[in-house]
Enzyme design. Structure first.
Site, mmCIF file in Angstrom:
data_model
loop_
_atom_site.group_PDB
_atom_site.id
_atom_site.type_symbol
_atom_site.label_atom_id
_atom_site.label_comp_id
_atom_site.label_asym_id
_atom_site.label_seq_id
_atom_site.Cartn_x
_atom_site.Cartn_y
_atom_site.Cartn_z
ATOM 1 N N ASP A 170 0.886 -1.517 0.376
ATOM 2 C CA ASP A 170 0.599 0.143 0.346
ATOM 3 C C ASP A 170 0.868 1.575 -0.127
ATOM 4 O OD1 ASP A 170 -2.566 1.369 -0.389
ATOM 5 O OD2 ASP A 170 -2.350 1.430 1.714
ATOM 6 N N ILE A 171 2.233 1.292 -0.867
ATOM 7 C CA ILE A 171 3.063 2.397 -0.624
ATOM 8 C C ILE A 171 1.892 3.661 -1.716
ATOM 9 C CG2 ILE A 171 4.703 3.256 -1.823
ATOM 10 C CD1 ILE A 171 6.312 0.677 -1.321
#
Length: 275
Positions: A170-171
């Protein structure tokens, strides 16, 4: 009133007492965790109480990173995580709004390269991308259209994965924060494992609240990410199409309209047709 170590109604109470913490701000509630700014021995920290299994296990990957590319874990147990606190003045979303989108993307790539680097120690239990994508196929079979295209892309990518690394999962601009002298560091991983390129798809969908900007600049941003991180731009766009379909499937399973995800999927498909 601030919660204290003896506050029976507070989710923070046991950890405050266990680790000798002093509350240092108002509690923060997210969909998956309760957060509280605290101080330990006078130093700022953030106490995180995960409310679901995904968040709890993500903490194990934070421990594995050991402060290299991610916020340092100061203490942890099965119920809580104590992290160093981001106290720097900058934000990547603010940089985007200030016209520095390219530099924000390059910062994200530099942080990701540290997260993806090998470590000489056993990995924690991680979720393979094949399992992460399992809801897409059934929904694509029912809906057809762009979801069928997303499912086809996912099947191709999952069968031909390369550069397998531990993935944050979930960058994006809100999960890489300014830690002052420690630089830019990641928080809130999903603890996945799979092709390195997948970890950049959410950069193309953010910052949160700036969907129109993300869509309008998707072509340029994908080129910047590909250059800065050494990615195959075509596979990056394919992963974006696949993940937009997966996210849409999650929304549909919850009875919600996936308007943004469908728009991103269509935009990714259009970019692929031109590449």
């Amino acid at each position: 009133m601030k919660p204290g170590p003896d506050s029976g109604l507070s989710p923070f109470g046991p950890s405050l007492a266990l680790w000798g913490l002093v509350p240092d701000g108002a509690p923060i509630a997210t969909p998956s965790s309760d957060l509280l700014p605290v101080r330990r021995d006078g130093e700022p920290a953030m106490l995180k109480i995960p409310r679901d299994e995904e968040e709890r296990f993500g903490g194990l990957l934070m421990v594995w990173w050991d402060g290299d590319g991610a916020a340092r874990v100061l203490a942890h147990d099965e119920n809580a995580l104590l992290l160093e606190r981001a106290t720097g003045p900058l934000s990547l979303a603010g940089m985007v709004r200030a016209g520095c989108d390219d530099e924000a993307s390059r910062i994200i790539c530099r942080v990701a390269s540290r997260l993806h680097a090998p470590r000489p120690k056993p990995l924690p239990d991680l979720i393979p991308l094949e399992r992460w994508f399992r809801q897409l196929g059934p929904m694509a079979a029912r809906q057809g259209g762009i979801l069928a295209e997303a499912d086809a892309a996912a099947r191709h990518l999952l069968a031909t994965q390369r550069d397998i690394v531990p993935l944050h999962g979930d960058i994006h601009h809100g999960n890489i924060l300014d830690f002052g002298d420690r630089g830019w560091l990641a928080i809130d991983p999903k603890r996945l494992v799979g092709e390195r390129t997948f970890d950049f798809v959410n950069v193309l969908r953010n910052p949160e609240g700036d969907a129109a900007f993300a869509l309008a600049h998707l072509g340029r941003r994908s080129a910047i990410l590909a250059e800065a991180a050494g990615l195959d731009r075509t596979r990056l766009l394919q992963w974006l199409l696949a993940f937009a379909g997966l996210s849409a499937a999650w929304y549909l399973d919850d009875g919600m309209e996936p308007t943004l995800d469908l728009a991103i999927a269509e935009r990714a498909a259009a970019e692929l047709s031109r590449s």
